[in-house]
Each structure stands twice: as structure tokens, then as C-alpha cells.
Motif scaffolding. Structure first.
Motif, PDB file in Angstrom:
ATOM      1  N   ALA A  22     -18.520 -10.755 -10.130  1.00 51.78           N
ATOM      2  CA  ALA A  22     -17.805  -9.563  -9.675  1.00 51.78           C
ATOM      3  C   ALA A  22     -18.355  -9.059  -8.340  1.00 51.78           C
ATOM      4  CB  ALA A  22     -17.906  -8.470 -10.734  1.00 51.78           C
ATOM      5  N   LEU A  23     -19.683  -9.034  -8.210  1.00 60.12           N
ATOM      6  CA  LEU A  23     -20.286  -8.568  -6.959  1.00 60.12           C
ATOM      7  C   LEU A  23     -19.926  -9.490  -5.797  1.00 60.12           C
ATOM      8  CD1 LEU A  23     -22.100  -6.546  -5.512  1.00 60.12           C
ATOM      9  CD2 LEU A  23     -24.080  -7.928  -6.187  1.00 60.12           C
ATOM     10  N   SER A  24     -19.936 -10.776  -6.063  1.00 52.66           N
ATOM     11  CA  SER A  24     -19.585 -11.735  -5.016  1.00 52.66           C
ATOM     12  C   SER A  24     -18.121 -11.597  -4.607  1.00 52.66           C
ATOM     13  CB  SER A  24     -19.856 -13.161  -5.499  1.00 52.66           C
ATOM     14  OG  SER A  24     -21.233 -13.367  -5.705  1.00 52.66           O
ATOM     15  N   ARG A  25     -17.245 -11.381  -5.582  1.00 54.54           N
ATOM     16  CA  ARG A  25     -15.824 -11.202  -5.260  1.00 54.54           C
ATOM     17  C   ARG A  25     -15.613  -9.944  -4.432  1.00 54.54           C
ATOM     18  NH1 ARG A  25     -15.173 -12.760 -10.722  1.00 54.54           N
ATOM     19  NH2 ARG A  25     -14.719 -10.598 -11.302  1.00 54.54           N
ATOM     20  N   ALA A  26     -16.348  -8.869  -4.789  1.00 56.74           N
ATOM     21  CA  ALA A  26     -16.229  -7.634  -4.013  1.00 56.74           C
ATOM     22  C   ALA A  26     -16.740  -7.833  -2.587  1.00 56.74           C
ATOM     23  CB  ALA A  26     -17.006  -6.516  -4.702  1.00 56.74           C
ATOM     24  N   SER A  27     -17.868  -8.551  -2.457  1.00 55.17           N
ATOM     25  CA  SER A  27     -18.412  -8.830  -1.127  1.00 55.17           C
ATOM     26  C   SER A  27     -17.453  -9.692  -0.312  1.00 55.17           C
ATOM     27  CB  SER A  27     -19.765  -9.535  -1.250  1.00 55.17           C
ATOM     28  OG  SER A  27     -20.691  -8.731  -1.953  1.00 55.17           O
ATOM     29  N   ALA A  28     -16.834 -10.676  -0.978  1.00 54.93           N
ATOM     30  CA  ALA A  28     -15.873 -11.538  -0.289  1.00 54.93           C
ATOM     31  C   ALA A  28     -14.677 -10.732   0.195  1.00 54.93           C
ATOM     32  CB  ALA A  28     -15.419 -12.653  -1.232  1.00 54.93           C
ATOM     33  N   LEU A  29     -14.195  -9.802  -0.627  1.00 55.38           N
ATOM     34  CA  LEU A  29     -13.055  -8.974  -0.242  1.00 55.38           C
ATOM     35  C   LEU A  29     -13.399  -8.092   0.954  1.00 55.38           C
ATOM     36  CD1 LEU A  29     -10.214  -7.890  -0.714  1.00 55.38           C
ATOM     37  CD2 LEU A  29     -11.179  -6.290  -2.377  1.00 55.38           C
ATOM     38  N   ILE A  30     -14.570  -7.454   0.899  1.00 59.43           N
ATOM     39  CA  ILE A  30     -14.981  -6.573   2.004  1.00 59.43           C
ATOM     40  C   ILE A  30     -15.131  -7.364   3.296  1.00 59.43           C
ATOM     41  CG2 ILE A  30     -16.867  -5.126   2.854  1.00 59.43           C
ATOM     42  CD1 ILE A  30     -17.342  -4.284  -0.072  1.00 59.43           C
ATOM     43  N   HIS A  31     -15.762  -8.529   3.201  1.00 61.76           N
ATOM     44  CA  HIS A  31     -15.935  -9.366   4.388  1.00 61.76           C
ATOM     45  C   HIS A  31     -14.578  -9.786   4.960  1.00 61.76           C
ATOM     46  CE1 HIS A  31     -17.526 -12.485   7.046  1.00 61.76           C
ATOM     47  NE2 HIS A  31     -16.649 -13.315   6.516  1.00 61.76           N
ATOM     48  N   THR A  32     -13.658 -10.176   4.088  1.00 62.58           N
ATOM     49  CA  THR A  32     -12.338 -10.611   4.537  1.00 62.58           C
ATOM     50  C   THR A  32     -11.579  -9.466   5.191  1.00 62.58           C
ATOM     51  OG1 THR A  32     -12.206 -12.301   2.811  1.00 62.58           O
ATOM     52  CG2 THR A  32     -10.129 -11.575   3.804  1.00 62.58           C
ATOM     53  N   VAL A  33     -11.590  -8.290   4.561  1.00 63.79           N
ATOM     54  CA  VAL A  33     -10.854  -7.141   5.097  1.00 63.79           C
ATOM     55  C   VAL A  33     -11.403  -6.732   6.458  1.00 63.79           C
ATOM     56  CG1 VAL A  33     -10.418  -4.682   4.754  1.00 63.79           C
ATOM     57  CG2 VAL A  33     -10.073  -6.272   2.868  1.00 63.79           C
ATOM     58  N   LEU A  34     -12.729  -6.685   6.591  1.00 63.07           N
ATOM     59  CA  LEU A  34     -13.330  -6.293   7.868  1.00 63.07           C
ATOM     60  C   LEU A  34     -13.032  -7.310   8.962  1.00 63.07           C
ATOM     61  CD1 LEU A  34     -16.814  -4.921   6.724  1.00 63.07           C
ATOM     62  CD2 LEU A  34     -14.816  -3.617   7.467  1.00 63.07           C
ATOM     63  N   THR A  35     -13.092  -8.592   8.612  1.00 62.58           N
ATOM     64  CA  THR A  35     -12.808  -9.628   9.610  1.00 62.58           C
ATOM     65  C   THR A  35     -11.356  -9.585  10.044  1.00 62.58           C
ATOM     66  OG1 THR A  35     -14.510 -11.066   8.641  1.00 62.58           O
ATOM     67  CG2 THR A  35     -12.882 -12.101  10.070  1.00 62.58           C
ATOM     68  N   VAL A  36     -10.447  -9.462   9.086  1.00 61.69           N
ATOM     69  CA  VAL A  36      -9.017  -9.396   9.405  1.00 61.69           C
ATOM     70  C   VAL A  36      -8.706  -8.147  10.228  1.00 61.69           C
ATOM     71  CG1 VAL A  36      -6.723  -9.096   8.394  1.00 61.69           C
ATOM     72  CG2 VAL A  36      -8.287 -10.804   7.460  1.00 61.69           C
ATOM     73  N   GLU A  37      -9.336  -7.033   9.879  1.00 60.89           N
ATOM     74  CA  GLU A  37      -9.122  -5.795  10.642  1.00 60.89           C
ATOM     75  C   GLU A  37      -9.544  -5.970  12.096  1.00 60.89           C
ATOM     76  OE1 GLU A  37      -8.097  -2.037  11.702  1.00 60.89           O
ATOM     77  OE2 GLU A  37      -7.752  -2.858   9.703  1.00 60.89           O
ATOM     78  N   ALA A  38     -10.711  -6.573  12.304  1.00 63.50           N
ATOM     79  CA  ALA A  38     -11.194  -6.780  13.669  1.00 63.50           C
ATOM     80  C   ALA A  38     -10.263  -7.697  14.456  1.00 63.50           C
ATOM     81  CB  ALA A  38     -12.614  -7.354  13.632  1.00 63.50           C
ATOM     82  N   LEU A  39      -9.796  -8.771  13.836  1.00 56.93           N
ATOM     83  CA  LEU A  39      -8.911  -9.701  14.528  1.00 56.93           C
ATOM     84  C   LEU A  39      -7.540  -9.086  14.784  1.00 56.93           C
ATOM     85  CD1 LEU A  39      -9.865 -12.981  12.634  1.00 56.93           C
ATOM     86  CD2 LEU A  39     -10.381 -12.411  15.010  1.00 56.93           C
ATOM     87  N   LEU A  40      -7.058  -8.277  13.851  1.00 57.98           N
ATOM     88  CA  LEU A  40      -5.779  -7.597  14.041  1.00 57.98           C
ATOM     89  C   LEU A  40      -5.852  -6.666  15.255  1.00 57.98           C
ATOM     90  CD1 LEU A  40      -3.704  -5.927  11.203  1.00 57.98           C
ATOM     91  CD2 LEU A  40      -3.942  -4.845  13.411  1.00 57.98           C
ATOM     92  N   LEU A  41      -6.915  -5.867  15.337  1.00 57.64           N
ATOM     93  CA  LEU A  41      -7.065  -4.958  16.469  1.00 57.64           C
ATOM     94  C   LEU A  41      -7.197  -5.725  17.780  1.00 57.64           C
ATOM     95  CD1 LEU A  41      -9.499  -2.299  14.949  1.00 57.64           C
ATOM     96  CD2 LEU A  41      -7.044  -2.063  15.370  1.00 57.64           C
ATOM     97  N   LEU A  42      -7.893  -6.861  17.732  1.00 50.86           N
ATOM     98  CA  LEU A  42      -8.036  -7.675  18.940  1.00 50.86           C
ATOM     99  C   LEU A  42      -6.687  -8.236  19.384  1.00 50.86           C
ATOM    100  CD1 LEU A  42      -9.920  -9.009  21.019  1.00 50.86           C
ATOM    101  CD2 LEU A  42     -10.202 -10.905  19.409  1.00 50.86           C
ATOM    102  N   ALA A  43      -5.909  -8.752  18.432  1.00 50.81           N
ATOM    103  CA  ALA A  43      -4.613  -9.336  18.769  1.00 50.81           C
ATOM    104  C   ALA A  43      -3.632  -8.289  19.284  1.00 50.81           C
ATOM    105  CB  ALA A  43      -4.032 -10.044  17.547  1.00 50.81           C
ATOM    106  N   ALA A  44      -3.719  -7.075  18.756  1.00 47.66           N
ATOM    107  CA  ALA A  44      -2.793  -6.009  19.159  1.00 47.66           C
ATOM    108  C   ALA A  44      -3.339  -5.154  20.286  1.00 47.66           C
ATOM    109  CB  ALA A  44      -2.469  -5.126  17.952  1.00 47.66           C
ATOM    110  N   SER A  45      -4.549  -5.425  20.748  1.00 44.28           N
ATOM    111  CA  SER A  45      -5.214  -4.556  21.719  1.00 44.28           C
ATOM    112  C   SER A  45      -4.459  -4.370  23.032  1.00 44.28           C
ATOM    113  CB  SER A  45      -6.633  -5.067  21.992  1.00 44.28           C
ATOM    114  OG  SER A  45      -6.615  -6.387  22.495  1.00 44.28           O
ATOM    115  N   PRO A  46      -3.785  -5.386  23.591  1.00 43.71           N
ATOM    116  CA  PRO A  46      -3.058  -5.126  24.843  1.00 43.71           C
ATOM    117  C   PRO A  46      -2.026  -4.007  24.696  1.00 43.71           C
ATOM    118  CG  PRO A  46      -3.255  -7.480  24.456  1.00 43.71           C
ATOM    119  CD  PRO A  46      -3.710  -6.810  23.203  1.00 43.71           C
ATOM    120  N   GLY A  47      -1.266  -4.064  23.606  1.00 46.69           N
ATOM    121  CA  GLY A  47      -0.267  -3.030  23.386  1.00 46.69           C
ATOM    122  C   GLY A  47      -0.874  -1.690  23.022  1.00 46.69           C
ATOM    123  N   LEU A  48      -1.923  -1.715  22.185  1.00 51.91           N
ATOM    124  CA  LEU A  48      -2.558  -0.462  21.787  1.00 51.91           C
ATOM    125  C   LEU A  48      -3.186   0.233  22.984  1.00 51.91           C
ATOM    126  CD1 LEU A  48      -4.229  -1.545  18.414  1.00 51.91           C
ATOM    127  CD2 LEU A  48      -2.062  -0.342  18.766  1.00 51.91           C
TER     128      LEU A  48
END
Length: 236
Positions: A22-48
Motif C-alpha cells: 500500500a505504501l509503495s502504491r501511494a508513493s508511486a501515485l504521488i511520484h506519477t502525479v507530480l511528474t505528470v503535473e510538471a510535464l503538463l505545465l512545461l508543455a503548456a508553458s508557452p500559452g500560459l
């Protein structure tokens, strides 16, 4: 050298189970969400970045729509990466999944995102200049309802084009079909849109951008019935 512990088979079994608790799954989810968030902001940064330079003048609405164009592929790639995320801490590749989702979905997402933005811009521009139209007040309510329905249609279309390889017109039809077919999924999308609007109006317009990945994860959760039916009935 210390002697090997007895029961090596137990140790091996525990080692093979690493990353599945359970702890590993939670850590995996947090890592995935943070990484995706960073990449999303980077990809949308010109428009933002362009949005930050625009004032709140309604005359800037067409320019704001142009600035929002990169957001469509960025959101689509994020949905793809979150949907294909691994629950195993030892098998995490969110950046790779995001980049793959962007390559696969950038053009299909723009084919739907661009006309949706154009349509919403027309509605917003009309509403902000409604006194000059001479139309009765109920027309404003009708336009607002059409705009809200268009946003809900767009939420379904974004999920479908992110996870399935349909033609743009087929995705548009399916999104309209699911708009009424799965009321709970549409209601979940509406709740997220209301939450996003409230965060923007009451706090800051930057907050929805910073919480985009968790909001998209909630969108995926609310769209489970749509995704399941599409897989079972509309794919080979």
C-alpha cells in the motif's frame, strides 16, 4: 562475514513483493502525479506565459484562446500518462508515458480542442458584449447553458481522444452520445468544472493549473463507465 540467514526463500519472496504494498502504491501515485503535473505545465508553458501578459479586457478573448491552444495536447498527454500509470514502485515511467501520449494525441486533440476553443470564445465574447446585441435576457441564459454543455462535451471528448484512436468526427459523436448516456460521468465532469471555476474566481487562476494532474485523475475516475463501454462496444 556474517552467516547467511536461514529461510532464504522467504527473503526472496519478500524481495519480489517490493513495490506492491500500500505504501509503495501511494508513493508511486504521488511520484506519477507530480511528474505528470510538471510535464503538463512545461508543455503548456508557452500559452500560459502568454495569458499572464494579457489583461482582463474582453477584447483579449481571441488572443486568450490562441494562448490556450497548447493546453489541449498537454491535457491529453497527461490523461494518457495517468491512465497508463504503474501501481508498482519499481516500474515507474511517467515521463516516458507522458511523452508517448503527447506524440500520439497532440494532433487528434488539436482537431477537437481548436474548434471547441473557437466556439467557446464566440460565446464568451457575445456574453461580455451582450448589452450591445439587443437580444432578450433569456438569450444570455441560453448561451451560458450552451457553453456549459460544450465544456462537458469537451471533457468527454478529451478523455476519448486521449485513450482511443478514433477519427475526430467519431470521437465527437461518441462524446455527444456519452453526454446523455452516462449521467454520472457527465455530473462528475460538471463537478470538476465548477470546482475549477470556483478556485479561479475565489483564489487564483494559477491554482487550477497547479492542480491539473489531480483534477485529471479525478476526471479519469469519473469517466470509468465511459472508458469501459468504449472498450467493450466501440473497439475491435
Amino acid at each position: 562475514m556474517a552467516p547467511a540467514r536461514p529461510g532464504g526463500g522467504v527473503s526472496t519472496a519478500r524481495a519480489s513483493d517490493f513495490g506492491t504494498g500500500a505504501l509503495s502504491r501511494a508513493s508511486a501515485l504521488i511520484h506519477t502525479v507530480l511528474t505528470v503535473e510538471a510535464l503538463l505545465l512545461l508543455a503548456a508553458s508557452p500559452g500560459l506565459a502568454g495569458l499572464l501578459l494579457l489583461g482582463p479586457d474582453p477584447a483579449n478573448l481571441p488572443l486568450a484562446a490562441l494562448c490556450l491552444l497548447p493546453l489541449g495536447p498537454a491535457l491529453s498527454a497527461a490523461l494518457y500518462a495517468l491512465h497508463h500509470r504503474s501501481r508498482d514502485l519499481t516500474e515507474l515511467h511517467p515521463a516516458r508515458a507522458y511523452l508517448r501520449g503527447w506524440r500520439l494525441n497532440a494532433v487528434p486533440a488539436l482537431k477537437l480542442w481548436t474548434p471547441l476553443l473557437a466556439w467557446l470564445t464566440v460565446i464568451a465574447f457575445t456574453l461580455t458584449h451582450f448589452s450591445a446585441t439587443g437580444l432578450p435576457a433569456w438569450w444570455a441564459l441560453l448561451l451560458a447553458a450552451i457553453g456549459a454543455g460544450s465544456l462537458l462535451w469537451g471533457a468527454h471528448a478529451l478523455v476519448l481522444t486521449s485513450l482511443f484512436a478514433f477519427r475526430a468526427r467519431d470521437t465527437a459523436r461518441l462524446a455527444g452520445y456519452f453526454l446523455f448516456r452516462h449521467g454520472r460521468a457527465t455530473l462528475a465532469a460538471a463537478s470538476l468544472l465548477v470546482l475549477t471555476a470556483a478556485m479561479t474566481a475565489l483564489l487564483t487562476e494559477a491554482l487550477p493549473a497547479l492542480l491539473a494532474a489531480p483534477l485529471l485523475l479525478s476526471q479519469l475516475h469519473g469517466s470509468r463507465t465511459v472508458i469501459t463501454e468504449t472498450q467493450e462496444d466501440f473497439t475491435a
